[in-house]
Design an enzyme around this catalytic site. Sequence first.
Site, mmCIF file in Angstrom:
data_model
loop_
_atom_site.group_PDB
_atom_site.id
_atom_site.type_symbol
_atom_site.label_atom_id
_atom_site.label_comp_id
_atom_site.label_asym_id
_atom_site.label_seq_id
_atom_site.Cartn_x
_atom_site.Cartn_y
_atom_site.Cartn_z
ATOM 1 N N ASN A 186 -8.478 23.449 6.110
ATOM 2 C CA ASN A 186 -9.307 24.644 6.269
ATOM 3 C C ASN A 186 -8.716 25.703 5.360
ATOM 4 O O ASN A 186 -7.660 26.273 5.631
ATOM 5 C CB ASN A 186 -9.329 25.120 7.719
ATOM 6 C CG ASN A 186 -10.200 26.363 7.899
ATOM 7 O OD1 ASN A 186 -10.212 27.244 7.037
ATOM 8 N ND2 ASN A 186 -10.925 26.443 8.993
ATOM 9 N N GLU B 189 -14.373 26.026 5.616
ATOM 10 C CA GLU B 189 -14.402 27.479 5.439
ATOM 11 C C GLU B 189 -14.299 27.872 3.964
ATOM 12 O O GLU B 189 -13.422 28.636 3.564
ATOM 13 C CB GLU B 189 -13.308 28.174 6.275
ATOM 14 C CG GLU B 189 -13.687 28.292 7.746
ATOM 15 C CD GLU B 189 -13.070 29.506 8.419
ATOM 16 O OE1 GLU B 189 -13.689 30.593 8.321
ATOM 17 O OE2 GLU B 189 -11.992 29.383 9.044
ATOM 18 N N ASP C 63 -11.708 20.616 10.759
ATOM 19 C CA ASP C 63 -11.275 21.617 11.728
ATOM 20 C C ASP C 63 -12.178 21.478 12.942
ATOM 21 O O ASP C 63 -13.328 21.919 12.907
ATOM 22 C CB ASP C 63 -11.376 23.003 11.095
ATOM 23 C CG ASP C 63 -10.991 24.110 12.068
ATOM 24 O OD1 ASP C 63 -10.698 23.809 13.245
ATOM 25 O OD2 ASP C 63 -11.002 25.288 11.652
ATOM 26 N N ASN D 2 -11.631 22.767 15.896
ATOM 27 C CA ASN D 2 -11.540 23.940 16.759
ATOM 28 C C ASN D 2 -11.371 23.562 18.238
ATOM 29 O O ASN D 2 -11.956 24.183 19.129
ATOM 30 C CB ASN D 2 -12.752 24.861 16.557
ATOM 31 C CG ASN D 2 -12.480 25.916 15.488
ATOM 32 O OD1 ASN D 2 -11.413 26.532 15.453
ATOM 33 N ND2 ASN D 2 -13.443 26.134 14.606
ATOM 34 N N ASP E 136 -6.716 20.705 13.610
ATOM 35 C CA ASP E 136 -7.277 19.949 12.482
ATOM 36 C C ASP E 136 -6.938 18.472 12.710
ATOM 37 O O ASP E 136 -5.773 18.110 12.850
ATOM 38 C CB ASP E 136 -6.691 20.449 11.170
ATOM 39 C CG ASP E 136 -7.010 21.918 10.944
ATOM 40 O OD1 ASP E 136 -8.118 22.207 10.467
ATOM 41 O OD2 ASP E 136 -6.164 22.775 11.293
ATOM 42 N N ASP F 163 -4.637 30.387 7.083
ATOM 43 C CA ASP F 163 -3.957 30.285 8.382
ATOM 44 C C ASP F 163 -3.834 28.824 8.857
ATOM 45 O O ASP F 163 -3.165 28.557 9.850
ATOM 46 C CB ASP F 163 -4.616 31.174 9.451
ATOM 47 C CG ASP F 163 -6.121 31.233 9.345
ATOM 48 O OD1 ASP F 163 -6.707 30.461 8.563
ATOM 49 O OD2 ASP F 163 -6.730 32.058 10.057
ATOM 50 N N HIS F 164 -4.452 27.896 8.117
ATOM 51 C CA HIS F 164 -4.283 26.468 8.396
ATOM 52 C C HIS F 164 -3.389 25.839 7.316
ATOM 53 O O HIS F 164 -3.321 26.333 6.191
ATOM 54 C CB HIS F 164 -5.623 25.732 8.353
ATOM 55 C CG HIS F 164 -6.603 26.162 9.401
ATOM 56 N ND1 HIS F 164 -6.982 25.355 10.449
ATOM 57 C CD2 HIS F 164 -7.304 27.319 9.555
ATOM 58 C CE1 HIS F 164 -7.875 25.981 11.203
ATOM 59 N NE2 HIS F 164 -8.083 27.180 10.684
#
Length: 300
Positions: free
Chosen positions: A8, A35, A148, A150, A219, A248-249
């Site tokens: 991501n 993303e 991802d 989530n 993930d 942030d991943h």
Amino acid sequence: MLKIATFNINGVRSRLPALLEWLDREAPDIACLQELKAPDAAFPIDEIRAAGYGAIWHGQVSWNGVAILAKGMEPIESRRGLPGDTGDTHSRYVEAAAHGVLVGCLYLPNGNPQPGPKFDYKLAWFERLIDYAARLHDSGHPVVLAGDFNVVPTDEDIYNPKSWLKDALLQPESRECYRRLLDQGWLDSLRARHPAERIYTFWDYFRQHWQKNSGLRIDHLLLNPQMAPHLKDAGVDRWVRDRPHASDHAPTWISVDLKVQKQPATQKAAADKPAAKKAAAKKTAAKTPAARPRRAKPAG
DNA sequence: ATGCCTTGAACATCAAGA
């Protein structure tokens, strides 16, 4: 050996130097991106081609967006968008064949705040994924479902579940959907390869969570029965998260060895005899690692 | 309960992320 990764990237344009550095250093054969936060026309295909990758992508202005990169070849697109809701305009699923593997790249809705319409959308999207994944699972091809998701599958997949109790990523409904997906027969490859380790793939930008290693495992790379026995290794490229202006991943990857193991000619001839065939089948069954994922323990 | 930090849109502040 084939290395397959999911990342991501949180903005493919603002993070392009990080993407190129990662591709150069880790050289995944297949990379799923989520993303993108860019419309189709703004996807940096020239730079990605110059790095030695073919790509397909499904972009969108500002949000979402998914892509599949393949080293040294053009991925053969087999689907864009999940079936089941023609009114869903989010770019969250793309699928392609590359290097002998069918690759589903997904960005499952976040679902916050919950309860509410966004959480409803998350669960509805998950149901569509579960329906469609059953077809992929039974396709007969080696399949990896990566992205991802989530979802924090269990309390072992987060630094401190208490801080996130109300978050959509930890809700029982989200976890139940993930478990139902695995129960189709998918292998959660990171967890299978590292059964007892803390593994995180995401650290939010707040409260110095990266520096404190306060992360979440969201993930995932799921393998169907044609793929799972070939799993060799799995990991997270944490160094990418440590760079300035990082996503942030962190990229999350597996390696698989899909090479068909050739039998010696004499053994092959022997295997054609019924008795030997039966013995060979028995031997194969005994050697095959458990393809079924272990059931997650009930939370609490 | 909210902000924390970061992006993309558009150019001061939002919406959204997780």
